[in-house]
Write a protein that holds these residues in place. Structure first.
Motif, short mmCIF file in Angstrom:
data_model
loop_
_atom_site.label_atom_id
_atom_site.label_comp_id
_atom_site.label_asym_id
_atom_site.label_seq_id
_atom_site.Cartn_x
_atom_site.Cartn_y
_atom_site.Cartn_z
N THR A 5 31.66 29.25 35.76
CA THR A 5 31.35 29.60 37.10
C THR A 5 32.15 28.91 38.22
O THR A 5 32.47 29.46 39.17
CB THR A 5 30.06 29.86 37.50
N PHE A 6 32.15 27.55 38.11
CA PHE A 6 32.88 26.60 38.95
C PHE A 6 32.47 26.89 40.44
O PHE A 6 33.46 27.15 41.16
CB PHE A 6 34.36 26.87 38.65
N GLY A 7 31.13 26.45 40.71
CA GLY A 7 30.89 26.81 41.97
C GLY A 7 30.67 28.33 42.52
O GLY A 7 30.31 28.54 43.83
N SER A 8 31.17 29.36 41.83
CA SER A 8 30.99 30.87 42.24
C SER A 8 29.67 31.24 41.99
O SER A 8 28.89 30.64 40.92
CB SER A 8 32.07 31.60 41.50
N PRO A 9 29.30 32.17 42.92
CA PRO A 9 27.82 32.79 42.62
C PRO A 9 27.71 33.29 41.09
O PRO A 9 29.04 33.90 40.39
CB PRO A 9 27.80 33.67 43.53
N SER A 59 27.10 35.74 38.34
CA SER A 59 26.78 37.31 37.76
C SER A 59 26.76 37.54 36.34
O SER A 59 27.77 37.34 35.93
CB SER A 59 27.94 38.12 38.52
N LYS A 60 25.76 37.90 35.90
CA LYS A 60 25.26 37.84 34.65
C LYS A 60 26.45 38.85 33.81
O LYS A 60 27.20 38.31 32.81
CB LYS A 60 23.83 38.41 34.38
N GLN A 61 26.76 40.04 34.29
CA GLN A 61 27.54 40.80 33.47
C GLN A 61 28.80 40.41 33.50
O GLN A 61 29.60 40.42 32.57
CB GLN A 61 27.35 42.31 34.35
N ARG A 62 29.49 39.97 34.78
CA ARG A 62 30.62 39.31 34.63
C ARG A 62 30.96 38.08 33.83
O ARG A 62 31.61 38.15 33.11
CB ARG A 62 30.95 38.91 36.22
N TYR A 63 29.83 37.29 33.63
CA TYR A 63 29.86 36.33 33.00
C TYR A 63 30.06 36.60 31.31
O TYR A 63 30.88 35.87 30.64
CB TYR A 63 28.61 35.51 33.24
#
Length: 1539
Positions: free
Chosen positions: A753-757, A759-763
């Protein structure tokens, strides 16, 4: 006798006027005190004003009335004067016929009232109820008036300053007046009364934030001086360990950010508009930012040093005035004591001595505290400065080696700490000379010229101290080099331990480590010698000085000094030695600080990256040519760029482009010439357009500048000419994945994620696209597992996929991927290309630029730093046939690779397998002591608090004993006996001095009539004994300092030797179970502690303990009554040290554990600069750095505050000891003590104050350091492999195994008695010279069988018989040296090629060349400089994996054994190498038995016998063709799936 206020002898009458009656005036003085007590007690008891300020704060720490500190100081002075007044009253009363209460009663009441006033004030202040301060105001006014009347009456009756009572009254008037003015000032500022609108006050921000736990700046003076606010923390450490939560945050003024801004302003202010490029001086900026606290600290230091001289002077006074006469003065019918008498009264002197000690110690600790706090602030500021600079460093600096990672890490870890330490010691630089000069003057005043002789001894020996100190530093450096070398070798051994064991080479490598260790020990021996010299000088100088002084005195004055002079001089010598001893250290640190500042200055002046305002939208900024180019070195591994000026084919886009529509171009570079800092351009004549929302690929051969092109677009390169133009939409950031993968020390999830919010689906989509799920499932905590330098080590492919996942997950318009497939095998890269790049990114309509070698999809080609072609594959085919053909041949080769790769069980599975193996074995190791885990566990089991307390405050005697015994019993005996002897002799010296000086005074009193001859004789006799004793003392000092150091040295030697042998001979299972880092820690950090830190700590501890004990012994023997006072003191001391040791250990751990992340964060950032800048995450990283710095600084601050807490307490205890000793000797006068003895006792009592806190500090340090011994010990208890065997080596035939016949009978194998068997009842027969293949799915036990041949695993049933001998009966050395094996990962050691093929040096060169020829390496090795002696770097990094595997083959061939085992030897090599291997095995090993364990079934299709395993059971065994013919056989299935 009746008590009456005015006495019974009618000396008073009121005839002459009321105020002229002394008794009435004294009674009047009682009024204010009584008034105060009557009013304040009810208020204090009711506890008014507890319903106070509405804001929730640290309730009792808020100081907000002006003049706060002044009030405390005045009140303390007031208390002191009241005590004097009381004492004077008592003394005067004694001389009167009847008791006159009025002489001391008002003084006593005044004392009580003053105490009450300060308690009352404190309560009002914390409850914020200023109206009640009115009471105090009234009290000060009344007291001032009544005392003034008294003073006025004294003046009227000619009582003047020559009388003590007049002076005291005058002082009181002054103090009451000052307190009154303080009170008026509070009213003026706060307007709480007499004014209409009282001022509202808010508590400071820090106090409203309950997270701030460091209260030193906010508490009252008493608590500041004694660190009282630390009590709950230090006492609480007993119940449960101190954690980070408990120490909270730093106050705002101490945070790194605040201090960074201060330092930066001071630094930048020096840049004048006239001279903008002038390098600002760091010293000046440091002075501007942090000069004031240093001045404050120096002031405290001077005060403390001056007060330090009160000790010797008071001693001389007490000894001198033990017997004095009285005389009388009477006015008002009462006795008045004269002022001069005060300083001749021994009891007064004793109290003064006590107060002087208390004040001196308080000031000293305050000075230390202020410097330490400033030092910590400075370090925070410097770290932030370095970090900010680092984020702006130009990339070429990093890659051209002008600024290496090592340099940056040194700046962070070493230079900032050097400066911090310099600040700590800084006040000493100007305090010490003053101290020395004062000391010498006083000595001269006491003893005349002879004192100067003694002082000159001390001063002349100081340079020698300095020499020794510099020598120490040099030795330490050289021993560091050797230990680095030793560590490198140890690391290699541990990494290749499996190979070493299989080839039976452990002892050869072990010897090479021992050899390096030998060199290191030689250095350590020198180190020990110098250390002991330094300790010896420190102990012997005072003895030598005293000897010189008294001998000279004897010859010059023909007499001996009086006891009072002699012992004052002794005490002065003790004071003088400390600064001289410290001076060498301080000077050394000052020199180091100069070097550090120079390095820092160079770093802060180095090149920065250009301004990248061009990324902020449609500003196509021309990057001017000719930025400053530092250094014309060109260390770039690209070929010199020729300028290919070819026609640039415009790229046909999907639809014709109108000139106005630049929106379709995401990035455009027009005739760019870019360089890496030298003037030669690396990229020349670049014109490209990256279309929006499409995939652009950049291909070309290795080193032609593909990656540089990406970096040039990101603005990391210097542009000589041309421009980069980014379109408007592509907001600030670019997601960028580098070729060399870069991970943070964080969880897998944080890395992606590197500091981005989140999001489960995207992840989840990203993880699937990069096929990371199977890898994540293997990790112990899934995607919450820590990875990176300090976490789990991942393989290259896994790291790379995480980096790509990070780039995919970021929500940016543009994604730059730099060769994302380099470490991946074909399946994964295919999946990643299809799922990740084509599908995931294209669905998002993101612009992708990708550098790659894989030639399936492309649209831009590079060669040697300029663009050759641009277009889709089809265009290139039509326009540039030559290039297309060149690619086609590459493609064909590529397709073959593809086939081979598909047969492979793929590298990825292999990576996953190693990972799984590591964790599987790690779970089984719950019983191994992993660091200190067991301690924590015990504590959690124990709900019984007291048990935990005991365990945590116990001193680890067992470990100490183990350390001592490894040093050798003779050394221990020598050390103990010489220590005891030395201290007895030192006591004897001082005792003799006491006898000698007293004898003189006694003679002069009694035998004044005798002729002087007889007085001469004992004098020279006394002198002779004195000289002998001193000589003995000096010799013993030398012996003890040597014994301790060499005891430590022999302990270190033995511990390391045993550790190395134990670990190298441990079973292979031990290495699967114990993380490599943990074993290495024993060899690095722990060994270093045992080598260099324990001996000096041990020395210091024994010395200070024995000094304290001998002092207490001497005092008790002179005045036994002192023992009564000793009991409560002992109890207090016991509790102080008990609490402190536990808390100190916790805080030490916190400091260590918070330092590591900080250093890691720095090195991490330096490695990932390009990525961080491309992502635009500088701010987030800065924030993180500030947090880490603050956390570490908090821990360090608390640690030093805890040290101050301890020192203040032990110092006060020491002061009480002095008071008790003085009191005891004054009271014991009735038993006619020799005055010399009193001097002796007091001098010793003074030394105790210096050494008490050292006892506790050293105890605490030793306890922390002993844990290193404990950890090493826990490894010493591992079981070794059984090297003996039941047969003798001589019984085994020379040439066994001759035929290579192997019988496996009912074989059962397990890795550990705790675990399930991995092979169950295997039976097989391999005839001599047969080629056997072994296959099976992952984890079916193939490799375990190969280990069983070498008896590396636990064969608990059945047996393997080779040529008629059961291998379990053979000595391991014999068995393993007669078989050969090629492992799946090729291991090479640093050294020469010859050493790698034949470490035992048994073969001729011809034999080695023959082996190399068979392995097809001969030509390559011949071409290398040095041939067989060519260098192999660590891990063989200078050869490719394929070449390394061939070296391993050659190694197996050099050892001409008739059985060769190949364990998945072809898993990590390419097609060509594998073919060579197969050929060699068929020809060179034609007559030998070869057992091949195969990853790819294809490699054993022509084996004469195939053994197929499934979960530890042999399921099929037949020749390959036969098994293939059976449709339902497992072998058939395996072959089919792998096709």
């Amino acid at each position: 006798m009746a008590l009456s206020f005015c006495g019974n002898d009618d000396a008073y009458g009121v005839e002459n006027g009321t105020l002229n009656n002394g008794c009435f005036v004294d009674a009047l003085n009682l009024v204010p005190h009584v008034f105060l007590l009557f009013i304040t007690f009810p208020i204090l008891f009711i506890g008014w004003g507890s319903q106070s300020s509405k804001v929730q704060i640290h309730h009792n720490t808020w100081l907000h009335f002006p003049g706060h500190n002044l009030r405390w100081i005045l009140t303390f002075s007031l208390l002191f004067v009241h005590v004097c007044e009381f004492a004077e009253g008592i003394v005067s009363n004694k001389t009167m016929g009847t008791n006159h209460l009025h002489l001391y009663m008002p003084a006593f009441m005044g004392f009580v009232a003053a105490t009450t006033s300060v308690v009352y004030y404190h309560n009002i202040e914390t409850s914020n109820f200023p109206k009640l301060l009115l009471v105090l105001f009234i009290y000060w006014v009344l007291a001032f008036i009544t005392k003034s009347i008294k003073l006025w009456k004294y003046a009227e009756f000619d009582v003047g300053p020559q009388h003590l009572r007049f002076c005291i009254t005058g002082l009181l008037v002054l103090l009451y007046g000052l307190l009154m003015s303080v009170e008026i000032n509070v009213i003026r500022v706060r307007r709480y009364v007499f004014f209409a609108n009282p001022q509202k006050v808010k508590p400071p921000e820090d106090l409203q934030d309950l997270g701030v736990r460091f209260l030193q700046p906010f508490v009252n003076l008493l608590s500041k001086a004694t660190y009282w606010w630390m009590n709950p923390l230090i006492m609480g450490a007993h119940k449960r360990p101190i954690e980070l939560k408990k120490i909270g945050k730093l106050p705002i003024a101490m945070r790194a950010l605040t201090n960074y801004l201060r330092l930066k302003d001071a630094y930048e202010d020096q840049r004048t508009p006239e001279d903008p490029n002038r390098a600002p001086s760091i010293w000046r900026s440091m002075y501007r930012a942090f000069g004031r606290p240093i001045l404050l600290s120096s002031t405290f230091r001077y005060l403390a040093d001056l007060l330090g001289f009160a000790g010797p002077l008071c001693i001389s006074g007490i000894v001198k005035f033990l017997k004095v006469e009285e005389r009388n003065d009477t006015y008002f019918g009462v006795h008045f004591m004269s002022s001069t008498k005060l300083l001749q009264n021994t009891s007064v002197l004793a109290v003064l001595l006590f107060l002087a000690l208390i004040l001196q110690r308080t000031f000293l600790q305050a000075s230390y505290y202020v410097t330490i706090e400033t030092g910590i602030n400075l370090r925070g500021a410097l770290l932030a400065m370095i970090y900010n600079k680092m984020l702006r460093l130009s990339t070429s600096n990093m890659s051209m080696g002008e600024m290496t990672l090592g340099q940056i890490n040194n700046l962070v870890a070493i230079e900032t700490n050097q400066l911090m330490w310099f600040l700590f010691l800084c006040p000493n630089l100007w305090a010490m000379p003053v101290q020395i000069v004062m000391g010498v003057i006083l000595l001269y005043y006491l003893l005349g010229l002879s004192a100067l002789v003694g002082a000159s001894v001390i001063v002349l020996l100081a340079p020698i101290q300095y020499l020794i100190a510099t020598k120490l530093a040099d030795t330490q450096k050289s021993s560091l080099e050797h230990s680095t070398d030793r560590l490198k070798k140890t690391t290699e051994i541990l990494k290749g331990i499996k190979l070493l064991k299989l080839y039976a080479w452990e002892n050869i490598f072990c010897d090479s480590v021992e050899e390096t260790r030998g060199k290191e020990l030689t250095c350590l021996r020198t180190f020990a010698l110098y250390t002991s010299m330094s300790i010896f000088m420190n102990a012997a100088i005072p003895i030598a000085a005293v000897l010189a002084t008294f001998a000279m005195h004897h010859f010059i004055n023909k007499s001996v000094p009086s006891p009072s002079e002699a012992f004052a001089a002794l005490a002065l010598f003790h004071i003088l030695v400390t600064p001289l001893f410290l001076l060498s250290t301080v000077v050394r640190f000052a020199v180091k600080a100069l070097v550090s500042v120079q390095k820092l200055g160079e770093f802060l002046q180095s090149d920065e990256i250009g301004d990248d305002s061009w990324r902020n939208g449609d500003m196509s900024v021309f990057l001017e040519a000719g930025k400053k180019h530092l250094g014309a070195t060109k260390a770039i591994n690209r070929k010199q760029p020729m300028r290919y000026q070819m026609d640039n084919y415009e790229q046909p886009t999907r639809r014709p482009m109108r000139p106005s529509e630049t929106e379709d171009v995401a990035v455009k570079v027009s005739n760019g010439f870019f360089t890496w800092g030298s003037n030669l351009s690396t990229l020349s004549d670049i014109n490209i357009r990256i279309p929006t929302g499409q995939l652009t690929m950049i291909v070309g051969q290795v080193g032609c500048g593909k990656s540089s092109l990406l970096l040039a677009m990101l603005g990391e390169m210097q542009a000589i000419d041309g421009r980069v133009h980014w379109s408007n939409k592509n907001r600030y950031s670019v997601a960028y994945a580098t070729q060399k993968s870069w991970l943070l020390n964080a969880t897998v999830e944080d890395n992606i994620t590197f500091g981005s919010p989140f999001s489960k689906q995207r992840y989840k989509e990203v993880i699937d696209a990069c096929s990371l799920q199977p890898d994540i499932d293997l990790l112990p905590f899934g995607d919450q597992t820590e990875i990176g330098e300090r976490g789990i080590n991942l393989s290259g492919g896994q790291r790379q996929r995480i980096c790509v996942a990070r780039a995919l997950y970021q929500n940016t318009n543009i994604v730059f991927l730099d060769d994302p497939f380099s470490a991946l095998d074909i399946h994964l890269s295919d999946h990643l290309m299809q799922e990740g790049i084509l599908k995931f990114l294209q669905d998002d309509k993101r612009t992708v630029v990708m550098v790659t070698h894989k030639l399936q999809w492309k649209s831009g080609a590079m060669k040697d730093g300029s663009i050759l072609r641009e277009g889709t594959l089809k265009d290139i085919q039509t326009h540039d046939v030559e290039l297309y053909d060149h690619w086609k041949t590459l493609m064909n080769r590529h397709d073959q690779e593809l086939e081979k790769d598909i047969q492979q069980d793929s590298q990825t599975t292999l990576e996953r397998k190693t990972l799984r193996r590591a964790f599987y074995s790690r779970e089984a190791k719950s019983q191994v002591d992993d660091e200190d885990e067991e301690e924590e566990v015990e504590e959690e089991d124990d709900d019984n608090m007291s048990m935990t307390t005991n365990r945590r405050s116990k001193i680890p005697w067992k470990v100490c004993w183990c350390y001592m015994s490894s040093g050798g019993f003779f050394m221990v005996f020598l050390m103990v006996s010489s220590k005891l002897l030395k201290h007895s002799v030192i006591v004897a010296i001082d005792y003799w001095l006491a006898l000698w000086t007293s004898s003189q005074t006694n003679q002069s009193l009694t035998n004044a009539t005798l002729p002087t001859r007889s007085a001469e004789e004992p004098d020279s006799y006394f002198l002779l004994v004195f000289i002998i004793l001193c000589a003995a003392g000096i010799t013993l000092c030398l012996i003890t300092s040597l014994t301790v150091e060499f005891l430590g040295l022999s302990a270190a030697t033995n511990l390391h030797h045993n550790l190395l042998n134990k670990i190298i001979h441990a079973p292979i299972r031990f290495f699967d179970v114990t993380p490599l880092g943990q074993i290495l820690n024993r060899f690095s950090a722990d060994t270093n502690i045992i080598d260099q830190h324990i001996p000096p700590t041990l020395e210091s501890l024994t010395r200070s303990t024995l000094l304290c004990l001998s002092a207490i012994g001497v005092i008790s023997s002179i005045t036994p009554i002192f023992l009564i006072a000793l009991i409560p003191l002992g109890i207090a001391f016991y509790f102080i040290q008990k609490y402190f040791r536990v808390a100190s250990k916790d805080l030490q751990d916190l400091d260590d554990s918070t330092q590591l992340p900080l250093l890691c964060h720095f090195s991490e950032t330096a490695e990932g600069l390009t990525t961080i800048r491309a992502f635009r995450h500088e701010a987030r990283f800065k924030q993180r750095m500030l947090e880490l710095t603050d956390t570490n600084n908090t821990a360090y601050l608390f640690l030093s505050a805890a040290n101050r807490w301890l020192e203040v307490r032990t110092d006060y205890l020491g002061a009480v000891i002095v008071l008790a000793a003085a009191g005891a000797s004054i009271w014991s006068l009735e038993y006619s003590l020799r005055s010399g003895m009193v001097g002796l006792g007091l001098t010793y009592a003074l030394t105790v104050t210096n050494y008490l806190n050292w006892v506790v500090r050293n105890l605490a340090d030793l306890e922390v350091q002993m844990s290193a011994v404990k950890k090493v010990n826990s490894f010493l208890s591992t079981e070794s492999e059984n090297y003996e065997g039941s047969m003798d080596a001589s019984q085994v035939p020379e040439n066994w195994p001759q035929d290579g016949e192997i019988k496996i009978q009912d074989l059962c194998v397990r890795y550990d008695p705790m675990l399930k068997p991995v092979l169950k009842h295997v039976n097989a027969y391999i005839s001599p010279g047969q080629k056997v293949g072994i296959c099976g799915r992952t984890g079916s036990g193939k490799s375990s069988l190969s280990l069983a041949f070498f008896n590396m695993v636990d064969i608990f049933e059945g047996r393997i018989v080779i040529d008629g001998i059961d291998i379990c009966k053979l000595p391991l050395q014999t068995l393993r040296s007669r078989l050969s094996i090629i492992l799946q990962d090729p291991v090479l050691f640093s050294g020469s090629i010859r050493f790698n093929l034949d470490p035992e040096r048994t073969c001729t060169d011809d034999r080695l060349w023959e082996a190399l020829e068979i392995a097809q390496l001969k030509n390559m090795v011949k071409a290398l400089p040095g041939g067989l002696d060519a260098v192999v770097t660590e891990g063989g990094e200078n050869f490719s994996v394929g070449q390394r595997q061939l070296f391993c083959l050659a190694r197996a061939f050099v050892r001409k054994s008739s059985i060769l085992i190949m364990d998945e030897a072809t898993a990590s090599i390419d097609m060509a190498t594998e073919n060579i291997l197969q050929k060699v095995v068929m020809t060179a090993f034609a007559d030998r038995t070869v057992v091949t364990i195969a990853h790819l079934v294809s490699s054993i299709l022509d084996a004469e016998q195939v053994l197929v395993f499934s979960s530890g059971i042999l399921v099929e065994s037949d020749s390959a063709p036969n098994l293939l013919a059976q449709e339902e056989s497992l072998f058939h299935v395996l072959v089919r799936t792998h096709k």
